[in-house]
Design a protein around this motif. Structure first.
Motif, short mmCIF file in Angstrom:
data_model
loop_
_atom_site.label_atom_id
_atom_site.label_comp_id
_atom_site.label_asym_id
_atom_site.label_seq_id
_atom_site.Cartn_x
_atom_site.Cartn_y
_atom_site.Cartn_z
N GLN A 44 0.84 -1.19 0.00
CA GLN A 44 0.00 0.00 0.00
C GLN A 44 0.88 1.25 0.00
O GLN A 44 0.63 2.19 -0.76
CB GLN A 44 -0.93 0.02 1.21
N HIS A 45 1.90 1.25 0.83
CA HIS A 45 2.81 2.40 0.88
C HIS A 45 3.50 2.60 -0.47
O HIS A 45 3.57 3.73 -0.97
CB HIS A 45 3.85 2.21 2.00
N ALA A 46 3.98 1.50 -1.06
CA ALA A 46 4.65 1.59 -2.36
C ALA A 46 3.70 2.13 -3.43
O ALA A 46 4.07 2.97 -4.25
CB ALA A 46 5.20 0.23 -2.77
N LEU A 47 2.44 1.66 -3.40
CA LEU A 47 1.45 2.15 -4.38
C LEU A 47 1.13 3.62 -4.16
O LEU A 47 0.95 4.37 -5.12
CB LEU A 47 0.18 1.30 -4.31
N GLU A 48 1.07 4.04 -2.91
CA GLU A 48 0.82 5.45 -2.62
C GLU A 48 1.96 6.32 -3.14
O GLU A 48 1.73 7.38 -3.72
CB GLU A 48 0.63 5.67 -1.12
N VAL A 49 3.19 5.85 -2.96
CA VAL A 49 4.36 6.59 -3.46
C VAL A 49 4.30 6.66 -4.99
O VAL A 49 4.49 7.74 -5.58
CB VAL A 49 5.68 5.93 -2.98
N ARG A 50 4.02 5.52 -5.65
CA ARG A 50 3.93 5.50 -7.10
C ARG A 50 2.81 6.41 -7.59
O ARG A 50 2.93 7.08 -8.62
CB ARG A 50 3.71 4.09 -7.60
N SER A 51 1.72 6.43 -6.85
CA SER A 51 0.60 7.28 -7.22
C SER A 51 0.99 8.76 -7.15
O SER A 51 0.67 9.54 -8.05
CB SER A 51 -0.59 7.01 -6.30
#
Length: 114
Positions: A44-51
């Motif tokens: 989730q954190h990685a996806l938030e950063v990518r977002s």
């Protein structure tokens, strides 16, 4: 009664053994779920950063598009001004050419008359 007491003790031992197995299985399941949760939070954190990075790229592209549109409009206005100036120059040249031709003809006529 001794027999009943022995049976009860055996049953209690089986329950304790089963409880020990159940507790061990529950601990394993809890560990697995905890690991799954940790991995999910990392994802989730990685996806938030990518977002966020994606949003920044979109904003940057929007700025480039806006700048390109502004540049295009300025170039189009400049081109139209050059076209108008070229048309004016052509009309002026045609008028001057006509005036020069007329003046040359009159000069030629005046020379022949003299």
């Amino acid at each position: 009664t001794e027999k009943l007491l022995a049976q009860t003790r055996q049953q209690i031992c089986r329950f304790e053994q089963q409880n020990t197995v159940n507790v061990a299985q529950a601990d394993e399941e809890l560990t697995r779920l905890s690991d799954d949760l940790a991995r999910s939070l990392q994802m989730q954190h990685a996806l938030e950063v990518r977002s966020r990075v994606g949003d920044q790229h979109v904003a940057e592209l929007h700025r480039h598009i806006t700048n390109a549109c502004s540049t295009h409009e300025a170039l189009a206005e400049s081109l139209q001004a050059h076209v108008r100036e070229g048309a004016w120059m052509h009309q002026h040249f045609v008028r001057e050419e006509g005036t020069t031709t007329l003046a040359e003809r009159r000069l030629h006529e005046a020379k022949q008359a003299a």
